[in-house]
Design a protein around this motif. Sequence first.
Motif, PDB file in Angstrom:
ATOM      1  N   ALA B 197       0.868  -1.179   0.000  1.00 43.85           N
ATOM      2  CA  ALA B 197       0.000   0.000   0.000  1.00 43.85           C
ATOM      3  C   ALA B 197       0.902   1.224   0.000  1.00 43.85           C
ATOM      4  CB  ALA B 197      -0.910   0.008   1.236  1.00 43.85           C
ATOM      5  N   ASP B 198       0.404   2.315  -0.567  1.00 41.21           N
ATOM      6  CA  ASP B 198       1.153   3.577  -0.565  1.00 41.21           C
ATOM      7  C   ASP B 198       0.582   4.569   0.430  1.00 41.21           C
ATOM      8  OD1 ASP B 198       2.999   2.936  -2.575  1.00 41.21           O
ATOM      9  OD2 ASP B 198       1.506   3.363  -4.124  1.00 41.21           O
ATOM     10  N   ILE B 199      -0.745   4.566   0.530  1.00 40.62           N
ATOM     11  CA  ILE B 199      -1.398   5.574   1.374  1.00 40.62           C
ATOM     12  C   ILE B 199      -2.658   4.951   1.974  1.00 40.62           C
ATOM     13  CG2 ILE B 199      -2.351   6.615  -0.753  1.00 40.62           C
ATOM     14  CD1 ILE B 199      -2.401   9.323   0.830  1.00 40.62           C
ATOM     15  N   VAL B 200      -2.759   5.031   3.302  1.00 39.89           N
ATOM     16  CA  VAL B 200      -3.811   4.336   4.037  1.00 39.89           C
ATOM     17  C   VAL B 200      -4.526   5.330   4.954  1.00 39.89           C
ATOM     18  CG1 VAL B 200      -4.294   2.488   5.702  1.00 39.89           C
ATOM     19  CG2 VAL B 200      -2.451   2.190   4.041  1.00 39.89           C
ATOM     20  N   LEU B 201      -5.828   5.181   5.041  1.00 41.30           N
ATOM     21  CA  LEU B 201      -6.620   5.964   5.991  1.00 41.30           C
ATOM     22  C   LEU B 201      -7.006   5.005   7.118  1.00 41.30           C
ATOM     23  CD1 LEU B 201      -8.216   8.629   6.619  1.00 41.30           C
ATOM     24  CD2 LEU B 201     -10.130   7.616   5.346  1.00 41.30           C
ATOM     25  N   ALA B 202      -6.416   5.185   8.292  1.00 42.34           N
ATOM     26  CA  ALA B 202      -6.632   4.233   9.386  1.00 42.34           C
ATOM     27  C   ALA B 202      -7.157   4.955  10.615  1.00 42.34           C
ATOM     28  CB  ALA B 202      -5.326   3.517   9.731  1.00 42.34           C
ATOM     29  N   GLY B 203      -8.104   4.355  11.290  1.00 39.94           N
ATOM     30  CA  GLY B 203      -8.614   4.967  12.513  1.00 39.94           C
ATOM     31  C   GLY B 203      -9.900   4.306  12.968  1.00 39.94           C
ATOM     32  N   GLY B 204     -10.633   5.034  13.802  1.00 39.58           N
ATOM     33  CA  GLY B 204     -11.865   4.470  14.322  1.00 39.58           C
ATOM     34  C   GLY B 204     -12.671   5.532  15.040  1.00 39.58           C
ATOM     35  N   ALA B 205     -13.783   5.104  15.605  1.00 41.47           N
ATOM     36  CA  ALA B 205     -14.651   6.047  16.300  1.00 41.47           C
ATOM     37  C   ALA B 205     -15.391   5.328  17.410  1.00 41.47           C
ATOM     38  CB  ALA B 205     -15.662   6.660  15.327  1.00 41.47           C
ATOM     39  N   LEU B 206     -15.683   6.076  18.462  1.00 42.89           N
ATOM     40  CA  LEU B 206     -16.524   5.531  19.533  1.00 42.89           C
ATOM     41  C   LEU B 206     -17.518   6.591  19.959  1.00 42.89           C
ATOM     42  CD1 LEU B 206     -16.678   2.956  21.487  1.00 42.89           C
ATOM     43  CD2 LEU B 206     -15.856   4.550  23.210  1.00 42.89           C
ATOM     44  N   ASN B 207     -18.767   6.199  20.036  1.00 40.31           N
ATOM     45  CA  ASN B 207     -19.769   7.038  20.678  1.00 40.31           C
ATOM     46  C   ASN B 207     -20.014   6.456  22.061  1.00 40.31           C
ATOM     47  OD1 ASN B 207     -21.922   8.526  21.525  1.00 40.31           O
ATOM     48  ND2 ASN B 207     -23.391   7.679  20.065  1.00 40.31           N
ATOM     49  N   ALA B 208     -19.450   7.095  23.074  1.00 40.54           N
ATOM     50  CA  ALA B 208     -19.527   6.557  24.434  1.00 40.54           C
ATOM     51  C   ALA B 208     -20.870   6.815  25.086  1.00 40.54           C
ATOM     52  CB  ALA B 208     -18.421   7.187  25.287  1.00 40.54           C
ATOM     53  N   GLU B 209     -21.627   7.752  24.524  1.00 43.56           N
ATOM     54  CA  GLU B 209     -22.850   8.189  25.199  1.00 43.56           C
ATOM     55  C   GLU B 209     -24.026   7.304  24.815  1.00 43.56           C
ATOM     56  OE1 GLU B 209     -22.520  12.620  24.216  1.00 43.56           O
ATOM     57  OE2 GLU B 209     -20.718  11.621  23.545  1.00 43.56           O
ATOM     58  N   ARG B 210     -23.881   6.016  25.091  1.00 45.02           N
ATOM     59  CA  ARG B 210     -24.892   5.038  24.695  1.00 45.02           C
ATOM     60  C   ARG B 210     -25.044   4.007  25.790  1.00 45.02           C
ATOM     61  NH1 ARG B 210     -21.964   2.210  20.043  1.00 45.02           N
ATOM     62  NH2 ARG B 210     -23.508   0.661  20.563  1.00 45.02           N
ATOM     63  N   GLN B 211     -26.275   3.794  26.194  1.00 49.45           N
ATOM     64  CA  GLN B 211     -26.471   2.787  27.239  1.00 49.45           C
ATOM     65  C   GLN B 211     -26.189   1.370  26.740  1.00 49.45           C
ATOM     66  OE1 GLN B 211     -30.419   4.161  28.579  1.00 49.45           O
ATOM     67  NE2 GLN B 211     -29.442   4.271  30.585  1.00 49.45           N
ATOM     68  N   ASP B 212     -26.477   1.129  25.436  1.00 49.21           N
ATOM     69  CA  ASP B 212     -26.217  -0.224  24.934  1.00 49.21           C
ATOM     70  C   ASP B 212     -24.719  -0.514  24.930  1.00 49.21           C
ATOM     71  OD1 ASP B 212     -26.111   1.725  22.905  1.00 49.21           O
ATOM     72  OD2 ASP B 212     -26.443   0.262  21.320  1.00 49.21           O
ATOM     73  N   LEU B 213     -23.912   0.514  24.660  1.00 50.91           N
ATOM     74  CA  LEU B 213     -22.463   0.317  24.705  1.00 50.91           C
ATOM     75  C   LEU B 213     -22.009   0.074  26.142  1.00 50.91           C
ATOM     76  CD1 LEU B 213     -19.582   1.378  22.864  1.00 50.91           C
ATOM     77  CD2 LEU B 213     -19.608   2.530  25.067  1.00 50.91           C
ATOM     78  N   LEU B 214     -22.522   0.894  27.053  1.00 50.92           N
ATOM     79  CA  LEU B 214     -22.130   0.732  28.462  1.00 50.92           C
ATOM     80  C   LEU B 214     -22.491  -0.659  28.965  1.00 50.92           C
ATOM     81  CD1 LEU B 214     -23.198   4.215  29.907  1.00 50.92           C
ATOM     82  CD2 LEU B 214     -20.918   3.475  29.181  1.00 50.92           C
ATOM     83  N   LEU B 215     -23.666  -1.138  28.552  1.00 50.33           N
ATOM     84  CA  LEU B 215     -24.102  -2.465  29.001  1.00 50.33           C
ATOM     85  C   LEU B 215     -23.094  -3.530  28.567  1.00 50.33           C
ATOM     86  CD1 LEU B 215     -26.177  -4.343  30.285  1.00 50.33           C
ATOM     87  CD2 LEU B 215     -27.403  -4.383  28.104  1.00 50.33           C
ATOM     88  N   GLY B 216     -22.641  -3.443  27.325  1.00 48.06           N
ATOM     89  CA  GLY B 216     -21.671  -4.432  26.819  1.00 48.06           C
ATOM     90  C   GLY B 216     -20.445  -4.531  27.706  1.00 48.06           C
ATOM     91  N   TYR B 217     -19.912  -3.380  28.134  1.00 46.39           N
ATOM     92  CA  TYR B 217     -18.713  -3.406  28.977  1.00 46.39           C
ATOM     93  C   TYR B 217     -19.018  -3.739  30.431  1.00 46.39           C
ATOM     94  CZ  TYR B 217     -16.371  -2.038  24.851  1.00 46.39           C
ATOM     95  OH  TYR B 217     -15.892  -2.074  23.578  1.00 46.39           O
ATOM     96  N   GLU B 218     -20.207  -3.341  30.880  1.00 45.09           N
ATOM     97  CA  GLU B 218     -20.542  -3.594  32.289  1.00 45.09           C
ATOM     98  C   GLU B 218     -20.847  -5.067  32.549  1.00 45.09           C
ATOM     99  OE1 GLU B 218     -19.508  -2.073  34.533  1.00 45.09           O
ATOM    100  OE2 GLU B 218     -20.900  -1.335  36.030  1.00 45.09           O
ATOM    101  N   LEU B 219     -21.195  -5.822  31.493  1.00 47.61           N
ATOM    102  CA  LEU B 219     -21.387  -7.267  31.685  1.00 47.61           C
ATOM    103  C   LEU B 219     -20.117  -7.905  32.255  1.00 47.61           C
ATOM    104  CD1 LEU B 219     -23.313  -8.180  28.429  1.00 47.61           C
ATOM    105  CD2 LEU B 219     -24.193  -8.353  30.763  1.00 47.61           C
ATOM    106  N   GLY B 220     -18.973  -7.340  31.912  1.00 44.59           N
ATOM    107  CA  GLY B 220     -17.710  -7.820  32.472  1.00 44.59           C
ATOM    108  C   GLY B 220     -17.271  -7.000  33.672  1.00 44.59           C
ATOM    109  N   CYS B 221     -18.165  -6.165  34.208  1.00 45.85           N
ATOM    110  CA  CYS B 221     -17.870  -5.293  35.359  1.00 45.85           C
ATOM    111  C   CYS B 221     -16.624  -4.447  35.106  1.00 45.85           C
ATOM    112  CB  CYS B 221     -17.698  -6.114  36.639  1.00 45.85           C
ATOM    113  SG  CYS B 221     -19.182  -7.021  37.062  1.00 45.85           S
ATOM    114  N   ASN B 222     -16.570  -3.818  33.947  1.00 55.51           N
ATOM    115  CA  ASN B 222     -15.381  -3.070  33.554  1.00 55.51           C
ATOM    116  C   ASN B 222     -15.485  -1.566  33.776  1.00 55.51           C
ATOM    117  OD1 ASN B 222     -13.585  -5.111  32.321  1.00 55.51           O
ATOM    118  ND2 ASN B 222     -15.370  -5.460  31.019  1.00 55.51           N
TER     119      ASN B 222
END
Lengths: 428, 417
Positions: B197-222
């Motif tokens: 590859a010569d040129i790559v666009l790499a990254g990501g995003a998180l929307n933390a303000e979501r109860q469904d996201l929080l639930l996923g992590y809280e299942l592991g008590c994190n």
Amino acid sequence: MMSHRFTDKKGRPVVVVTGMGLVTPLGWGKQGNWGALVEGRSGIKPISRFPTDGLRTTIAGTVTPQNGCFSSAPGLTIEMARFAAEEALAEARMTDPSGFPGPLFLATPPAELEWPQRQALLEADVAGGLSGYKRLLAAARTGQFRSFFETFQFSSVADHLCVAFQPRGLPVSVSTACASGATAIQLAAEAIRRHETDIALAVGTDSSVQLEALIRFSLLSALSIRNDEPAAASRPFCRSRDGFVMAEGAAALVLETRRSAIERGAQILGVVRGCGEMADDYHRTRSKPDGSAIIGAMRNALADADAAPDEIDYVNAHGTSTPENDKMEYLSLQTVLGKNNLEATPVSSTKSMTGHTLSAAGAIEAVLSLMMIGAGTLLPTINYHDPDPEIPLDVVPNSARNAPVRTVLSNSFGFGGQNAALVIGAPD
Amino acid sequence: MASGREAWITGIGLVSSLGDGAVDHGLSLRRVGGNPVVECESFSPNCVHPLVAFDVASQIHSKNDLRQMGRWQQIGVYAAGLALADADVAGRKELLDRIDIVAAAGNGERDPELDMRILENRRIWDAEEDAIGPAINDALQTGLRPTLYLGELSNLLAGNIQIVHKVTGSSRTLKGEEMAGVSAVENAVRRIAAGQADIVLAGGALNAERQDLLLGYELGCNLWAHPYQPVWQRMEAGSGGVIPGSVGVFLVIEAREHALARGARGYAVVQSVASGRARRSQPGEIRDSLESLFDTLSQGLATGPLAVLSGASGVARATAEELAFLDSLDERHFAPVIRAYGSRLGHAVEAHFPLGIALAALALSQGRFFPPFDDAGDIEVESGEVGPLERVMVTGVGHWRGEGIAAVERIPAGRVG
């Protein structure tokens, strides 16, 4: 042994396949699947895993867990991947208890809690008269549901495979929707070509037949609603095709340099000659009307393989049985292979029998392509009784055909415009 | 692995709770005693770092495109647009057609209102056992919006970047929580080094303000369930220490030759990335894993002060073992100067490691490291100063699985951030 056989025309190590494993709705293991596929059997049936009352689509290519008892989508995703990987590793004679000596590249579906888990959380005993998400979060906080956490993380499937097979380094999980399986193979081939490793394990696995996924695909009008005749619902390239049929399955491939395979005396089943991809910028679920992105993916695969269009003996089509895909794929193939060439090239869709195994499809179809090369037998497109006159292809209609196959083009096109194609060659 | 071509960072797109754009972040993080932006009421007892208000329409012009995306996708597509513009490739078709996307993504967003309507509908849950299923079918079939599914699919963050910004070289989405971000950067750098590859666009995003996201992590008590504390001060609570942070981050990573040929300047060079997976069945395994990764990374690295941008999550064991690893570096004659960027920005999971790389590149282009992000505790304050900044080590230790580290170095006569 001439040394040039170990590198391709671009000077890269030749990547061969030395082990394969397979699970589809037609069964667990390569042998049983092959028998069913050569006979042209369908793996599609009414869904019995959850109530389908009121749903527009009530059929799918579900895989029954080996103990007969379905627990959760990720649970089955893991079980199928493990089975396929075990079969592949055994065939490659890679069963050293100290672990697999290369990295793992894994295509998996999205993972999220399903309604049975939400129901369990909702019914847990928590203080304070909470409701909704607050209640679910309070239940989670008790620590009673850690097993959900360990099953529904995105890294969960890879993690279970790491425990079972101990590959080297960090596993890489990839999603390019319905192209994921092909992308996992591409990632593995690229790592080998970079000389990072002599050997790698590529796995695609998917058990998406769960309630919400079914309803969501249904709301996108993507699914066949031919509920009264499940086995005839997936009918790629037919005039009466009305959508794809969701299905489950897994496939695993051991990829290694030809040098490594020969040095350790492994049987070479075929060669991953080239991988190509191109992203589409047109629409979230439809490809560009001129087909340029899927044409580009196929051309990139041919160029990567240094293969001329007339070298392709057979195309394993993406062939989903949706009105749009099959037409676009035909038109694009015509552009890539040339009209005359295409007329002389058999193109079949094994999804007519297995259904569309989504994230696993690219890997499953790579395995089937290699098995066709090995057996000199082309698998058919079944349910082909109503040819679409706008798609005049030799689809290997309805029954398998004996024919020598040296070079296969296998296509995988995903929602989100992520397209991948593989050129797979004979062992020698 | 034989190192080939250098992987330069030629574009940074960044939006978070602290600001909009790379410049904002540089300023904010240099403010001594700067306060993090935390929201602890909406999701009580958990906290999140909410995203700053940003003008999404400046990058995503079509209302129709916006409607088809979940908020996490909007955040990511926005950041990707900033990165492309920053690298001066936005709108240049001949380049966009050759850019490879490597996105790190989790799952998209559920429709929380629909979930609530179903969860709180006693008529569903109080029904006879065999009537519950059909009642849920009915509620979902009538309640789910067709476009929402596309907002949920992991690979549709990249898919939307293709559509909105016309990036069409190739597109791959990697998954697996923090390690998705490690693999995205590692894959980009390795493909560039090897000429794949010569040129790559790499990254990501998180929307933390979501109860469904929080639930996923809280299942592991994190999750952290107390008033805000900086990352290092959450370890003693003994378990969950994650305060998720909303972040969108994308990097344009480019072969040195490719950048020079088009007159682009680099913020920094990603010298190497190493990753692994400790079994984590015994204490000490995370630390051992990091030490062996450091052995690979540190070849050719001069000893002495070492700026470290730690991606520690705050989850007790992983964070404590990372700290033990950092503390042990003096045995190898490195003096780590530690900043846990999660203290200011929250934990961005998939986007967290690319975020660390972005901050490292920013600091290197400015020639100096950041002041402590935890000025009340002794870990950062007492770890000293680095002086003129030549290299930064970024760590990424998964709250549950996986370890990664990277060495990012200054480019002589590089871009000034």
